[in-house]
Design a protein around this motif. Structure first.
Motif, mmCIF file in Angstrom:
data_model
loop_
_atom_site.group_PDB
_atom_site.id
_atom_site.type_symbol
_atom_site.label_atom_id
_atom_site.label_comp_id
_atom_site.label_asym_id
_atom_site.label_seq_id
_atom_site.Cartn_x
_atom_site.Cartn_y
_atom_site.Cartn_z
ATOM 1 N N ASP A 138 2.523 6.398 0.412
ATOM 2 C CA ASP A 138 3.214 7.042 1.523
ATOM 3 C C ASP A 138 4.420 6.167 1.883
ATOM 4 O OD1 ASP A 138 4.071 8.332 3.784
ATOM 5 O OD2 ASP A 138 2.122 8.302 4.804
ATOM 6 N N SER A 139 5.619 6.677 1.618
ATOM 7 C CA SER A 139 6.830 5.867 1.813
ATOM 8 C C SER A 139 7.052 5.495 3.276
ATOM 9 C CB SER A 139 8.049 6.610 1.276
ATOM 10 O OG SER A 139 8.242 7.822 1.980
ATOM 11 N N GLN A 140 6.459 6.216 4.196
ATOM 12 C CA GLN A 140 6.578 5.861 5.610
ATOM 13 C C GLN A 140 6.012 4.464 5.852
ATOM 14 O OE1 GLN A 140 4.488 8.489 8.225
ATOM 15 N NE2 GLN A 140 4.860 7.221 10.032
ATOM 16 N N TRP A 141 4.957 4.095 5.117
ATOM 17 C CA TRP A 141 4.327 2.792 5.315
ATOM 18 C C TRP A 141 5.117 1.667 4.663
ATOM 19 C CZ3 TRP A 141 1.304 1.775 9.073
ATOM 20 C CH2 TRP A 141 0.637 2.831 9.677
ATOM 21 N N ILE A 142 5.982 2.004 3.718
ATOM 22 C CA ILE A 142 6.897 0.983 3.190
ATOM 23 C C ILE A 142 7.857 0.581 4.311
ATOM 24 C CG2 ILE A 142 8.711 0.501 1.518
ATOM 25 C CD1 ILE A 142 7.319 2.494 -0.370
ATOM 26 N N ARG A 143 8.405 1.583 4.994
ATOM 27 C CA ARG A 143 9.334 1.327 6.099
ATOM 28 C C ARG A 143 8.634 0.627 7.263
ATOM 29 N NH1 ARG A 143 10.303 6.280 8.304
ATOM 30 N NH2 ARG A 143 8.887 5.722 9.973
ATOM 31 N N GLN B 228 0.833 -1.201 0.000
ATOM 32 C CA GLN B 228 0.000 0.000 0.000
ATOM 33 C C GLN B 228 0.869 1.253 0.000
ATOM 34 O OE1 GLN B 228 -2.761 -0.534 3.298
ATOM 35 N NE2 GLN B 228 -4.410 -0.795 1.812
ATOM 36 N N GLY B 229 1.930 1.247 0.765
ATOM 37 C CA GLY B 229 2.837 2.395 0.788
ATOM 38 C C GLY B 229 3.486 2.643 -0.556
ATOM 39 N N ALA B 230 3.741 1.579 -1.304
ATOM 40 C CA ALA B 230 4.332 1.707 -2.633
ATOM 41 C C ALA B 230 3.288 2.058 -3.690
ATOM 42 C CB ALA B 230 5.037 0.413 -3.012
#
Length: 87
Positions: free
Chosen positions: A39-44, A23-25
């Motif tokens: 949202d790249s924060q959710w990738i991390r 989802q982050g991607a």
């Protein structure tokens, strides 16, 4: 029983982490109004959750269950008896 529950929780954690990463991607866009999309924060965050869950699964597998520990102690006890009888 406890070991199975922890493994199940670990598997759910890995799957949730992967979903968060996707989802982050922006690969998974469901639900469409999710705050996690692109949202790249959710990738991390997803990667951290997935890795910690995998560590949980590995750790649970390394610790012997009560039944395994009991069987090991019984085998050691029988081996000592056999050694004593051989003398």
């Amino acid at each position: 029983m406890r070991q199975n529950i922890l493994i199940f929780a670990g598997i759910l954690g890995v799957l949730a982490g992967i979903l968060f990463m996707l989802q982050g991607a922006g690969i998974v866009r469901m639900p469409a109004d999710s705050f996690m999309i692109d949202d790249s924060q959710w990738i991390r965050n997803g990667a951290i959750i997935a890795v910690l869950s995998a560590i949980l699964i590995a750790g649970v597998r390394l610790v012997p269950t009560r039944a395994e520990e009991k069987a090991r102690k019984k085998a050691e006890k029988e081996a000592r008896r056999a050694d004593e009888e051989a003398l």
